[in-house]
Design an enzyme around this catalytic site. Sequence first.
Site, PDB file in Angstrom:
ATOM      1  N   TYR A 112       0.829  -1.204   0.000  1.00 26.06           N
ATOM      2  CA  TYR A 112       0.000   0.000   0.000  1.00 26.06           C
ATOM      3  C   TYR A 112       0.864   1.254   0.000  1.00 26.06           C
ATOM      4  O   TYR A 112       0.691   2.141  -0.846  1.00 26.06           O
ATOM      5  CB  TYR A 112      -0.924  -0.014   1.212  1.00 26.06           C
ATOM      6  CG  TYR A 112      -1.891   1.135   1.276  1.00 26.06           C
ATOM      7  CD1 TYR A 112      -2.944   1.239   0.370  1.00 26.06           C
ATOM      8  CD2 TYR A 112      -1.772   2.122   2.256  1.00 26.06           C
ATOM      9  CE1 TYR A 112      -3.857   2.284   0.431  1.00 26.06           C
ATOM     10  CE2 TYR A 112      -2.672   3.173   2.331  1.00 26.06           C
ATOM     11  CZ  TYR A 112      -3.715   3.253   1.411  1.00 26.06           C
ATOM     12  OH  TYR A 112      -4.602   4.299   1.472  1.00 26.06           O
ATOM     13  N   ASN A 150     -13.427  -0.384  14.496  1.00 27.27           N
ATOM     14  CA  ASN A 150     -13.169  -1.455  15.460  1.00 27.27           C
ATOM     15  C   ASN A 150     -13.693  -1.095  16.841  1.00 27.27           C
ATOM     16  O   ASN A 150     -14.442  -1.860  17.462  1.00 27.27           O
ATOM     17  CB  ASN A 150     -11.658  -1.725  15.570  1.00 27.27           C
ATOM     18  CG  ASN A 150     -11.185  -2.813  14.636  1.00 27.27           C
ATOM     19  OD1 ASN A 150     -11.945  -3.303  13.805  1.00 27.27           O
ATOM     20  ND2 ASN A 150      -9.935  -3.190  14.769  1.00 27.27           N
ATOM     21  N   PHE A 151     -13.293   0.064  17.334  1.00 21.91           N
ATOM     22  CA  PHE A 151     -13.665   0.471  18.683  1.00 21.91           C
ATOM     23  C   PHE A 151     -15.181   0.607  18.820  1.00 21.91           C
ATOM     24  O   PHE A 151     -15.776   0.167  19.809  1.00 21.91           O
ATOM     25  CB  PHE A 151     -12.995   1.798  19.046  1.00 21.91           C
ATOM     26  CG  PHE A 151     -11.520   1.695  19.366  1.00 21.91           C
ATOM     27  CD1 PHE A 151     -10.840   0.512  19.221  1.00 21.91           C
ATOM     28  CD2 PHE A 151     -10.821   2.812  19.813  1.00 21.91           C
ATOM     29  CE1 PHE A 151      -9.473   0.424  19.514  1.00 21.91           C
ATOM     30  CE2 PHE A 151      -9.469   2.740  20.130  1.00 21.91           C
ATOM     31  CZ  PHE A 151      -8.791   1.546  19.966  1.00 21.91           C
ATOM     32  N   GLY A 158      -1.103   1.772  23.511  1.00 21.76           N
ATOM     33  CA  GLY A 158      -2.150   2.770  23.338  1.00 21.76           C
ATOM     34  C   GLY A 158      -1.651   4.202  23.308  1.00 21.76           C
ATOM     35  O   GLY A 158      -2.451   5.138  23.220  1.00 21.76           O
ATOM     36  N   ARG A 172       1.014  10.231  13.898  1.00 22.57           N
ATOM     37  CA  ARG A 172       0.507  10.636  12.599  1.00 22.57           C
ATOM     38  C   ARG A 172      -0.357  11.870  12.801  1.00 22.57           C
ATOM     39  O   ARG A 172      -1.393  11.819  13.445  1.00 22.57           O
ATOM     40  CB  ARG A 172      -0.301   9.483  11.985  1.00 22.57           C
ATOM     41  CG  ARG A 172      -0.774   9.703  10.565  1.00 22.57           C
ATOM     42  CD  ARG A 172       0.363   9.889   9.583  1.00 22.57           C
ATOM     43  NE  ARG A 172       1.277   8.789   9.462  1.00 22.57           N
ATOM     44  CZ  ARG A 172       1.018   7.636   8.865  1.00 22.57           C
ATOM     45  NH1 ARG A 172      -0.157   7.398   8.361  1.00 22.57           N
ATOM     46  NH2 ARG A 172       1.949   6.723   8.768  1.00 22.57           N
ATOM     47  N   LYS A 193       1.183   3.577  -3.342  1.00 22.66           N
ATOM     48  CA  LYS A 193       0.693   4.962  -3.383  1.00 22.66           C
ATOM     49  C   LYS A 193       1.829   5.934  -3.709  1.00 22.66           C
ATOM     50  O   LYS A 193       1.615   6.950  -4.391  1.00 22.66           O
ATOM     51  CB  LYS A 193       0.052   5.327  -2.048  1.00 22.66           C
ATOM     52  CG  LYS A 193      -1.292   4.667  -1.801  1.00 22.66           C
ATOM     53  CD  LYS A 193      -2.377   5.242  -2.699  1.00 22.66           C
ATOM     54  CE  LYS A 193      -3.760   4.795  -2.268  1.00 22.66           C
ATOM     55  NZ  LYS A 193      -4.838   5.400  -3.074  1.00 22.66           N
ATOM     56  N   ASN A 213      -6.105   9.842   8.420  1.00 22.04           N
ATOM     57  CA  ASN A 213      -7.196   9.011   8.940  1.00 22.04           C
ATOM     58  C   ASN A 213      -8.545   9.717   8.854  1.00 22.04           C
ATOM     59  O   ASN A 213      -8.705  10.820   9.360  1.00 22.04           O
ATOM     60  CB  ASN A 213      -6.922   8.623  10.394  1.00 22.04           C
ATOM     61  CG  ASN A 213      -5.813   7.609  10.519  1.00 22.04           C
ATOM     62  OD1 ASN A 213      -4.695   7.866  10.097  1.00 22.04           O
ATOM     63  ND2 ASN A 213      -6.112   6.463  11.089  1.00 22.04           N
ATOM     64  N   PRO A 220       2.795   3.047  12.339  1.00 27.19           N
ATOM     65  CA  PRO A 220       3.352   4.350  12.724  1.00 27.19           C
ATOM     66  C   PRO A 220       3.032   4.704  14.176  1.00 27.19           C
ATOM     67  O   PRO A 220       1.925   4.449  14.659  1.00 27.19           O
ATOM     68  CB  PRO A 220       2.662   5.326  11.762  1.00 27.19           C
ATOM     69  CG  PRO A 220       2.188   4.484  10.627  1.00 27.19           C
ATOM     70  CD  PRO A 220       1.853   3.154  11.208  1.00 27.19           C
TER      71      PRO A 220
END
Length: 323
Positions: free
Chosen positions: A151, A196-197, A213, A283, A155, A180, A280
């Site tokens: 990916y 997901n969350f 986290g 970000r 890109k 994002n 990463p």
Amino acid sequence: MARLYESRKRILVTGGAGFLGSHLIDRLIDQGHEVLCVDNLFTGTKRNVDHLHDEPRFEFMRHDVTQPLVVEVDEIYNLACPASPIHYQHDPVQTTKTSVHGAINMLGLAKRLKCKIFQASTSEVYGDPNVHPQPEEYWGNVNPIGPRSCYDEGKRCAETLFFDYHRQHALEIKVARIFNTYGPRMHHADGRVVSNFIVQALQGQDITIYGDGSQTRSFCFASDLIEGFLRLMATGTDVTGPVNLGNPGEFTMLELAETVIELTGSKSKLTFMDLPADDPKQRRPDISKAKELLDWTPTIELKEGLTNTIAYFERRLPEIMGR
């Protein structure tokens, strides 16, 4: 009405049945344009564009952009490519082909038609950045042989092709680097952190956090991002990009999880797993260029956007759970 017809364009959106593509098409239809939606439905779904079924200015074509496409349009938005690690790592060779062969085919089409073309690039071109926040001048820190390379490097190569077509053939290009983004129509099982969350919280499951986290992301609501797309596409020939489009607000994964639990009223607990390779640690976009060139800045705060997104997943929960 005559004025609207005179300004109407026929616009191709590849990846148009996807999360972002479908929101873009809505805006283009609202502006009075005709839209040709092209998607192979690998990650996109007709559900995202079903509401346009009876719209006479909307057309759907099932097609893979790795194959040549012969159509007549006035503008092209190239959004075709799986964008979540679960999906783009499922068939990494095809992911690279989609970015590279897809770009070649769409650029060739734009060259023949002498039309403007937009490339949906990504913040992943910066890799695991050593510069924070990330300006467009930063060349990135990307692993060229890792599991995310299909990916990331796909890109990056697509950007190379866009700028070479611009230099060699005077093609009018617009390149956006997307950070994002979240909102309604996200795929519930795409492995992205927001979906997901939310899905885990709504089902009362433990919320899965990779690493400790502390890694950060910036979250831009879909409507803000699409506004950035449209403003970039409307610029003159002197603006090519790349232009960062994202929300500069920065949150840790723990902060995001706690906010989702608060907004859903869930009793979910947190569970921690190993961080994926090349994930990463930070970000956040530097959006100085977007502010200067596009007069664009995000307007939707995280809690407002999450509330909207949670409501979407609540409506879809019975389908997601197979009931």
